[in-house]
Scaffold this active site. Sequence first.
Site, short mmCIF file in Angstrom:
data_model
loop_
_atom_site.label_atom_id
_atom_site.label_comp_id
_atom_site.label_asym_id
_atom_site.label_seq_id
_atom_site.Cartn_x
_atom_site.Cartn_y
_atom_site.Cartn_z
N SER A 195 0.96 -1.23 0.13
CA SER A 195 0.04 -0.07 -0.06
C SER A 195 0.88 1.19 -0.04
O SER A 195 1.96 1.18 0.68
CB SER A 195 -0.87 -0.02 1.40
OG SER A 195 -1.63 1.21 1.44
N TYR A 208 -2.44 -0.43 10.32
CA TYR A 208 -2.59 -0.81 9.05
C TYR A 208 -1.30 -0.44 8.20
O TYR A 208 -0.86 -1.29 7.61
CB TYR A 208 -3.88 -0.51 8.25
CG TYR A 208 -3.95 -0.44 6.94
CD1 TYR A 208 -4.39 -1.86 6.52
CD2 TYR A 208 -3.37 0.53 6.12
CE1 TYR A 208 -4.68 -2.09 5.26
CE2 TYR A 208 -3.74 0.26 4.49
CZ TYR A 208 -4.25 -0.86 4.11
OH TYR A 208 -4.25 -1.23 2.82
#
Length: 303
Positions: A195, A208
């Site tokens: 990501s 995250y």
Amino acid sequence: MSENDLHRVGTDAARLAGEDGGFPAQEQEPPGLTAAMEPRPDHGEESYRGNGRLAGLRALITGGDSGIGRAVAIAYAREGADVALSYLPDEQADAEDTAAWVERAGRRAVLVPGDIRDEETARTVVRDAVAGLGGLDVLVNNAGAQWARRENGIADVTTEQMDAIVKVNLYALFWITQEALPHLGRGSSIINCASIQAYDPSVSLIDYASTKAAITNITVNLAQELGERGIRVNAVAPGPIWTPLQPATKGADSMPAFGGDTPLGRAGQPSEVAGAFVFLASPEEASYVSAAVLGVTGGKPVF
């Protein structure tokens, strides 16, 4: 795909984005479903055209029911691959929709539901996928969990939330990769979903983002280990992409500006990420590519 087709794909993606780059205010409860989203994401249902680049391959895609996973499944099927989809039982409706698109492309779709936060379930998902596909050539570790409805940063992170996020994003990746490796041979590939959060972390996504940074490290580490076996290991690092994960884990008021801070000025669609996964899975086009992280971020740098 012709020049006109390429123009249409980009135009359609921009059309789906709102004035500020994002989407109408909306919120769901996890895990989130495609049907409740406004507008519905573009997974390449009408735009992706295959060229046989993955002919005869067999792929397991975790989180394959919706979002990026669905777009990858559609693209892989249209490139000639059979696909197994891992997903939560609550996502059955989305998984069946994705399987229908795979089958329309003339390929086999194998559904392997289960909560991969549990080790035995995660390993069973691989065994069932291998049994259903008759083998395995490509593993896509795409499943991910996050939680961003926080006002006070790390002070709002609960142990329960962090435990769930780390188990889905890291533990399951380890368990599934370990279980898949005996079935992968020379020419096979593993593709992890990292990501932009690994490089440009948001305050509300501290747990995250940490797991996504770890995934980039795992990718490089595994590439060194598995290179001598002829197995390539790479990652894709998406930016803000319009998937059920967003309204299911973020506040409704964050949706209108979602993705508007990218250089391209909008969020991306799952269809715009799928091509990176196709390239990395291709035994011909990416035969000398390993330990790479491909950014699909709307212009945000990945380094």
